[in-house]
Write a protein that holds these residues in place. Sequence first.
Motif, PDB file in Angstrom:
ATOM      1  N   GLY A 116       0.478  -1.152  -0.191  1.00  0.00           N
ATOM      2  CA  GLY A 116      -0.168  -0.197  -0.093  1.00  0.00           C
ATOM      3  C   GLY A 116       0.774   0.983  -0.082  1.00  0.00           C
ATOM      4  O   GLY A 116       0.034   2.041   0.556  1.00  0.00           O
ATOM      5  N   VAL A 207      -3.337   2.437   7.064  1.00  0.00           N
ATOM      6  CA  VAL A 207      -4.096   1.865   7.570  1.00  0.00           C
ATOM      7  C   VAL A 207      -5.054   1.836   8.652  1.00  0.00           C
ATOM      8  O   VAL A 207      -6.355   2.220   8.319  1.00  0.00           O
ATOM      9  CB  VAL A 207      -3.702   0.141   7.340  1.00  0.00           C
ATOM     10  N   VAL A 210      -6.850   4.690   7.723  1.00  0.00           N
ATOM     11  CA  VAL A 210      -8.315   4.389   6.493  1.00  0.00           C
ATOM     12  C   VAL A 210      -9.422   3.851   7.909  1.00  0.00           C
ATOM     13  O   VAL A 210     -10.971   3.762   7.548  1.00  0.00           O
ATOM     14  CB  VAL A 210      -7.582   3.752   5.817  1.00  0.00           C
ATOM     15  N   SER A 270      -3.394  -6.332   5.357  1.00  0.00           N
ATOM     16  CA  SER A 270      -3.106  -5.920   3.888  1.00  0.00           C
ATOM     17  C   SER A 270      -1.614  -6.349   3.303  1.00  0.00           C
ATOM     18  O   SER A 270      -0.956  -5.760   3.043  1.00  0.00           O
ATOM     19  CB  SER A 270      -2.860  -4.091   4.321  1.00  0.00           C
ATOM     20  N   GLY A 360     -10.016   2.278  -3.906  1.00  0.00           N
ATOM     21  CA  GLY A 360      -7.768   2.169  -3.399  1.00  0.00           C
ATOM     22  C   GLY A 360      -7.383   3.057  -3.499  1.00  0.00           C
ATOM     23  O   GLY A 360      -6.240   2.855  -4.308  1.00  0.00           O
ATOM     24  N   SER A 365      -4.470   9.658   4.288  1.00  0.00           N
ATOM     25  CA  SER A 365      -4.404   8.954   5.386  1.00  0.00           C
ATOM     26  C   SER A 365      -3.333   9.638   6.241  1.00  0.00           C
ATOM     27  O   SER A 365      -2.772  10.177   6.523  1.00  0.00           O
ATOM     28  CB  SER A 365      -4.843   7.478   6.128  1.00  0.00           C
ATOM     29  N   PHE A 400      -5.296  -0.416   0.511  1.00  0.00           N
ATOM     30  CA  PHE A 400      -6.289   0.349   1.834  1.00  0.00           C
ATOM     31  C   PHE A 400      -7.844   0.473   1.278  1.00  0.00           C
ATOM     32  O   PHE A 400      -8.276   1.165   2.271  1.00  0.00           O
ATOM     33  CB  PHE A 400      -5.874   2.173   1.301  1.00  0.00           C
TER      34      PHE A 400
END
Length: 519
Positions: A116, A207, A210, A270, A360, A365, A400
């Motif tokens: 990510g 992460v 989010v 993730s 995504g 964030s 994400f």
Amino acid sequence: MSKQQRPVLLIVILVLIVGLVGPAALPGMVKAVHAHPLLQQLATANPDSVIAVIVQKAGASDRAEQLTRALGGVITKDLHIINAFAAEMRAGAALELAASPAVRWVSLDAPVAPSGEPIDIIKLTSAYVKAVGADQVWNEGPAYLQGQGVSVAVVDSGNCQNSSTNEKTCNDLLGPNNLTRVVAAVSKKSGHNGTSPLDLYGHGSLVEGVVGGTGIGSGGKYMGIAPNVNLVSVKIADNLGQALSSDVVSGLQWVLDNKSTYNIRVVNLSLNSSTPESYHTNPIAAACEILWFNGIVVVVSAGNNGTASLYPPANDPFVITVGATNDKGTSGLADDVLASFSAYGMDETGAIKPDLVAPGTNLISIVPRTKNKIWKDHQSNYIGESAQYEYYMRVSGTSFAAPVVSGTVALLLQDEPNLNPDQVKYRLMATGNKNWPGYNPATAGAGYLDAYAAVHGTTTESANTGITASQLLWTGENPVTWGSVAWNSVAWNSVAWNSVAWNSVAWNSVAWNSDYWEP
């Protein structure tokens, strides 16, 4: 993100050991060692090189540990969730160990890398929250669903927490009375630079934002899906974003052991391995199923290869696999398309993956104020410090999209806490939105996540009925078919790896290649 920007991927090979010739073998016969060619090559080329391995035991005894020590190995980690342990030993000794009847298989325990990372700098607000309708749920009385009382475990690179200095950092994870909503932060990462739960890589913080950022640091501009959810940070990657597969399994094991203490209802993963492999022989996928059967919803990223290839644990039929869309920075779906990097395909049961998709691309964030690695490597994606002392970055990836779903599951379970994972999965898929230009069932599964429709849905039907569980859960050669037992008739919270007869299982050799967290 270009291939050149991706974290260096290190190879993880799972070598399955089966069909060992017993003590009564005829004279002259050689014990069969079903090992991946790479492990054999390592042992042949440099038998004295010290390697890290994961050793799965064939039974409940400690004979495998004793043999490991006798061969000069050092046991580094207990992985009883998969009836295994991690060790360091010579490559030649690893092959010798693999030939023992006390060992089920030996795998190279090599690094995984966080997913990510940012791939572009297109301007974006928190349109993704509106695209899935989460904001419509927040202010509906009398519940005002914002994730309160539900904990989401983020198994990643660490915790975005307030530092011990006077700098204000990650205020978006604070709750009422400025108390942190990170109810637990632990590190299961081995090595000297990973023992602190603090996120010095940056991925885990992104992460977490989010899933449950409040947006206080941006004046409410950049909010997560469940802004009052509790978070449990389980660090399995070091400060450079590197992790071992044993760290991932160890992190999931910690979640299982502590699920009741912190009311952990959801786990966000993730991460993906780097090449396709059967879910029947993948230890991370198997550990995910253990959590699933113990009542924890497991949400995983589909992967970022943009092709019809699914990498574990995304190909596990039980978990919720999430692909990514590009919402073009707008709250409506009229211009939304599938993200070009979002992976898709079919699992081994013939079911389409991903199960559904969520925004995504160019999500904004939080990132720790400390000079973490992602901040250093992708400063063009850095938005800057706000008046409220918060740092933000633009990020993209199925890494994400997954926490968008994890946050939504928290909203749903706050509203209906008695739903089990199969019912949650069915509800999300049944209410998926198919009315958007980029929808294709082959690449987007059940459709676009609709948090509002899921919360207001009424179906309590179950997904996954009739699916065969990982062979790592079988007793002997008898498959465990989900649906042959019901949630209400079996105490699945008692399921553990030591409850099966590992020495009676017949296996085929497979390859486990390097894990990586897709950018």
